[in-house]
Design a protein around this motif. Structure first.
Motif, PDB file in Angstrom:
ATOM      1  N   THR A  21       0.829  -1.205   0.000  1.00 53.68           N
ATOM      2  CA  THR A  21       0.000   0.000   0.000  1.00 53.68           C
ATOM      3  C   THR A  21       0.867   1.260   0.000  1.00 53.68           C
ATOM      4  N   VAL A  22       1.924   1.241   0.816  1.00 55.61           N
ATOM      5  CA  VAL A  22       2.838   2.396   0.828  1.00 55.61           C
ATOM      6  C   VAL A  22       3.382   2.610  -0.576  1.00 55.61           C
ATOM      7  N   SER A  23       3.766   1.525  -1.202  1.00 56.07           N
ATOM      8  CA  SER A  23       4.313   1.607  -2.548  1.00 56.07           C
ATOM      9  C   SER A  23       3.283   2.183  -3.520  1.00 56.07           C
ATOM     10  N   ARG A  24       2.027   1.728  -3.404  1.00 54.47           N
ATOM     11  CA  ARG A  24       0.980   2.226  -4.305  1.00 54.47           C
ATOM     12  C   ARG A  24       0.744   3.718  -4.111  1.00 54.47           C
ATOM     13  N   VAL A  25       0.767   4.149  -2.847  1.00 52.91           N
ATOM     14  CA  VAL A  25       0.552   5.578  -2.575  1.00 52.91           C
ATOM     15  C   VAL A  25       1.658   6.398  -3.228  1.00 52.91           C
ATOM     16  N   ILE A  26       2.902   5.948  -3.002  1.00 54.38           N
ATOM     17  CA  ILE A  26       4.039   6.698  -3.522  1.00 54.38           C
ATOM     18  C   ILE A  26       4.018   6.708  -5.047  1.00 54.38           C
ATOM     19  N   ASN A  27       3.659   5.570  -5.627  1.00 51.20           N
ATOM     20  CA  ASN A  27       3.654   5.505  -7.089  1.00 51.20           C
ATOM     21  C   ASN A  27       2.334   5.988  -7.685  1.00 51.20           C
ATOM     22  N   ASP A  28       1.423   6.324  -6.793  1.00 48.72           N
ATOM     23  CA  ASP A  28       0.149   6.916  -7.203  1.00 48.72           C
ATOM     24  C   ASP A  28      -0.566   6.062  -8.252  1.00 48.72           C
ATOM     25  N   ASN A  29      -0.712   4.762  -7.979  1.00 46.69           N
ATOM     26  CA  ASN A  29      -1.414   3.948  -8.971  1.00 46.69           C
ATOM     27  C   ASN A  29      -2.888   3.735  -8.647  1.00 46.69           C
ATOM     28  N   GLY A  30      -3.365   4.406  -7.586  1.00 52.12           N
ATOM     29  CA  GLY A  30      -4.812   4.561  -7.424  1.00 52.12           C
ATOM     30  C   GLY A  30      -5.553   3.551  -6.576  1.00 52.12           C
ATOM     31  N   ARG A  31      -4.967   2.388  -6.303  1.00 48.60           N
ATOM     32  CA  ARG A  31      -5.731   1.394  -5.563  1.00 48.60           C
ATOM     33  C   ARG A  31      -5.612   1.581  -4.047  1.00 48.60           C
ATOM     34  N   PHE A  32      -6.076   2.742  -3.572  1.00 45.81           N
ATOM     35  CA  PHE A  32      -6.083   3.008  -2.130  1.00 45.81           C
ATOM     36  C   PHE A  32      -7.034   4.184  -1.893  1.00 45.81           C
TER      37      PHE A  32
ATOM     38  N   VAL B  19       1.958  28.044 -13.081  1.00 38.68           N
ATOM     39  CA  VAL B  19       3.192  27.328 -12.746  1.00 38.68           C
ATOM     40  C   VAL B  19       3.233  27.048 -11.245  1.00 38.68           C
ATOM     41  N   ALA B  20       2.769  28.014 -10.470  1.00 40.87           N
ATOM     42  CA  ALA B  20       2.761  27.847  -9.010  1.00 40.87           C
ATOM     43  C   ALA B  20       1.906  26.649  -8.608  1.00 40.87           C
ATOM     44  N   THR B  21       0.797  26.473  -9.317  1.00 39.63           N
ATOM     45  CA  THR B  21      -0.083  25.339  -8.999  1.00 39.63           C
ATOM     46  C   THR B  21       0.606  24.014  -9.313  1.00 39.63           C
ATOM     47  N   VAL B  22       1.282  23.958 -10.467  1.00 41.50           N
ATOM     48  CA  VAL B  22       2.020  22.736 -10.816  1.00 41.50           C
ATOM     49  C   VAL B  22       3.029  22.421  -9.711  1.00 41.50           C
ATOM     50  N   SER B  23       3.719  23.469  -9.303  1.00 40.35           N
ATOM     51  CA  SER B  23       4.722  23.298  -8.257  1.00 40.35           C
ATOM     52  C   SER B  23       4.082  22.772  -6.968  1.00 40.35           C
ATOM     53  N   ARG B  24       2.911  23.349  -6.604  1.00 38.12           N
ATOM     54  CA  ARG B  24       2.234  22.907  -5.375  1.00 38.12           C
ATOM     55  C   ARG B  24       1.812  21.446  -5.463  1.00 38.12           C
ATOM     56  N   VAL B  25       1.316  21.045  -6.638  1.00 35.52           N
ATOM     57  CA  VAL B  25       0.891  19.649  -6.807  1.00 35.52           C
ATOM     58  C   VAL B  25       2.083  18.719  -6.607  1.00 35.52           C
ATOM     59  N   ILE B  26       3.170  19.073  -7.276  1.00 38.49           N
ATOM     60  CA  ILE B  26       4.352  18.222  -7.212  1.00 38.49           C
ATOM     61  C   ILE B  26       4.899  18.150  -5.796  1.00 38.49           C
ATOM     62  N   ASN B  27       4.899  19.293  -5.122  1.00 36.34           N
ATOM     63  CA  ASN B  27       5.447  19.315  -3.772  1.00 36.34           C
ATOM     64  C   ASN B  27       4.410  18.906  -2.727  1.00 36.34           C
ATOM     65  N   ASP B  28       3.196  18.688  -3.195  1.00 42.40           N
ATOM     66  CA  ASP B  28       2.118  18.204  -2.354  1.00 42.40           C
ATOM     67  C   ASP B  28       1.930  19.071  -1.122  1.00 42.40           C
ATOM     68  N   ASN B  29       1.812  20.400  -1.317  1.00 42.87           N
ATOM     69  CA  ASN B  29       1.626  21.232  -0.122  1.00 42.87           C
ATOM     70  C   ASN B  29       0.163  21.578   0.129  1.00 42.87           C
ATOM     71  N   GLY B  30      -0.736  20.984  -0.662  1.00 42.15           N
ATOM     72  CA  GLY B  30      -2.146  20.966  -0.271  1.00 42.15           C
ATOM     73  C   GLY B  30      -3.066  22.049  -0.791  1.00 42.15           C
ATOM     74  N   LEU B  41      -1.242  15.662 -12.851  1.00 43.21           N
ATOM     75  CA  LEU B  41      -0.537  14.383 -12.921  1.00 43.21           C
ATOM     76  C   LEU B  41      -0.788  13.696 -14.264  1.00 43.21           C
ATOM     77  N   ARG B  42      -2.021  13.841 -14.802  1.00 43.91           N
ATOM     78  CA  ARG B  42      -2.339  13.227 -16.092  1.00 43.91           C
ATOM     79  C   ARG B  42      -1.498  13.867 -17.203  1.00 43.91           C
ATOM     80  N   ILE B  43      -1.432  15.200 -17.161  1.00 41.03           N
ATOM     81  CA  ILE B  43      -0.640  15.918 -18.167  1.00 41.03           C
ATOM     82  C   ILE B  43       0.820  15.470 -18.121  1.00 41.03           C
ATOM     83  N   ILE B  44       1.336  15.358 -16.904  1.00 41.25           N
ATOM     84  CA  ILE B  44       2.733  14.932 -16.756  1.00 41.25           C
ATOM     85  C   ILE B  44       2.925  13.571 -17.416  1.00 41.25           C
TER      86      ILE B  44
END
Lengths: 329, 329
Positions: A21-32, B19-30, B41-44
């Motif tokens: 599950t940790v791996s899935r979260v990190i890899n963002d593959n959706g099954r969680f 760009v700031a939004t992309v950065s926030r998504v990547i850095n996951d600051n919420g 993430l889909r675009i990436i």
């Protein structure tokens, strides 16, 4: 193959989920669930891991790479240590990323920052600067230097005291009475210990130490040529030279040849490091051999163990040296 | 400072967010909606970036590091090129991660994989293997080798034809009639071109080429000693040696000295590379100087330009060589 890092397992345990599950979260593959995602990410933050390091090392389970900070890649002494590190690490699947700092503190800082951002598992330092970076929470091994401000790292060094002693003893036994020392000007542990050993050898054999003949210079061929030519010009008499590095010994030999002073007949020379240059010079120069292979191997072994176990097993390793007698004494 | 990569901007534009939004998504600051997160993430993914590379390079806007693949770090020729690369890159804020392959194809593959996973911006290859990896979609510069299977990379090499010509001419002008060639056994462009130049010089001066005296060996001090001792034992007569690398020239000199054959009186020697070892040998060896500094600088400059512009400006750069005459001819 070595035991892998426990990071993913630790996070899974702390979050109360499976490793998968940790791996899935990190890899963002959706099954969680979103709840699970939030929990895992919170645990990662709580455990004070840098997100990018975790993201990377969790994906591959381990980053499997270490960094080596080296002051001068064109110096055979350092290059040989790096080679030994690299040869030790490869069978364990570890990449070795070599960073050449040219003894520039700013470069060193940049490289450390970059290596950390790339999620490496540990660092081997071959450098003279004290480590200032407080936040290096990865294993560190220092080779050939002894920083005072950290007690969470391992130190691998040559037996510098013994090396200096052997050099002094060799010159005395070859009949020298008035010895010049071409000494690395820096006040670093490596040099201090060599000089301590050298002085002790002279004392033991009741040979006078002439402090005026201890010349502090940069570790550099040209500086050594210059220093010895100056001694000759000033008609200072001497019959032996101890150079604390082979590049300086080679410079001394060149200056003496240029001044038509015969080596070893009139002046004897002992160098330090045993690089290949001095084996092919004429005459070939006697030198204290540092075991570059063993220094590198030991550093790599200690670092990989620290990465595996997350702790320093032993703090200080001293690698023996030996005197290689050639034509200059 | 050089122009930065557009990756973060490109993704922002494609996703229709800042760009700031992309950065926030990547850095996951919420501070973004789940919908936005999914879109970015889909675009990436659509843009076919490896997630870890994007995660890293988006965070810092550019990875700002390049990799150098080098066959033997303890060989001064390669170490000097690497040093020049490193010195060129530092002012532009680029880290140079050096990987020593020890001429091992498996190691080379491992390093390439690791460098890619770490999101480096480009690679400088100093190696003899053709590049097989098809998916290296980052800029590549080859130094001292000329791969046939790729046309999307730049090649920097010494003027090897001219170097071989200068070596041949020097031996002929020094009066040699019967020359041995200690030749790198590998059938690579570097060696082929040196030999072509060498043969052309001999032809021009009407000196016979004796193919029996062309000895194919590994580039290695000991192999050269062995080969020359064998010639002497077999009483084969020769008055000159062209070694396609200095390490072999040094081995030849050592073998001749051991056989009491005088250099340059009885046999003349020309080496190749101009490493410092042969300057300090006795007698000092004449050699074809490869401009290591210029090879490294040129490679680094071309690579950083490719990283900036995303294309190869010129495919082939030839760096001039020169003959450095010393005591062996």
């Amino acid at each position: 193959m070595r035991r892998k890092k426990a990071s993913m397992k630790e996070i899974a345990e702390a979050a109360g989920v499976s490793v998968a599950t940790v791996s899935r979260v990190i890899n963002d593959n959706g099954r969680f669930s979103e709840e699970t995602r939030q929990k895992v990410l919170r645990i990662i933050k709580e455990m004070d891991y840098r997100t990018n390091i975790v993201a990377k090392s969790l994906r591959t389970n381990i980053s499997n790479s270490i960094g080596v900070i080296v002051p001068d890649i064109t110096n055979e002494f350092f290059a040989s240590i790096v080679l030994a590190i690299e040869e030790y690490c490869f069978p364990y699947g570890y990449s070795v990323l070599i960073c050449n700092t040219n003894e520039d503190k700013e470069k060193e800082k940049m490289y450390i920052k970059d290596l950390l951002a790339k999620g490496i598992d540990g660092v081997i330092y071959i450098s003279d600067y004290p480590i200032e970076e407080g936040d290096l929470n990865i294993p560190i091994v220092c080779v050939d230097r002894n920083p005072h401000n950290r007690n969470d790292l391992a130190v691998i060094e040559s037996d510098n005291y013994r090396g200096g002693y052997l050099a002094g003893e060799e010159l005395v036994k070859a009949g020298c009475k008035q010895m010049v020392v071409l000494k690395d000007y820096r006040n670093i542990s490596v040099v201090i210990n060599r000089m301590k050993g050298y002085y002790d050898a002279l004392s033991k054999y009741n040979v006078n130490i002439n402090e005026d003949l201890v010349i502090n210079i940069e570790v550099n061929f040209d500086k050594a040529v210059e220093a010895v030519l100056k001694l000759v010009e000033e008609k200072i008499s001497f019959d032996g030279i101890f150079a604390t590095s082979d590049m300086m010994a080679l410079g001394a030999l060149t200056a003496l040849k240029r001044s038509k002073i015969k080596v070893p007949k009139q002046v004897k020379i002992v160098g330090y490091d045993d690089i290949s240059l001095i084996r092919h010079s004429y005459p070939a120069i006697t030198s204290v051999r540092q075991n570059k292979d063993e220094l590198g191997k030991c550093a790599a072994e200690v670092l990989l163990n620290m990465i595996d176990n997350g702790k320093v097993d032993q703090k200080h390793y001293v690698i023996p040296v030996s005197l290689i007698k050639r034509e200059s004494t």
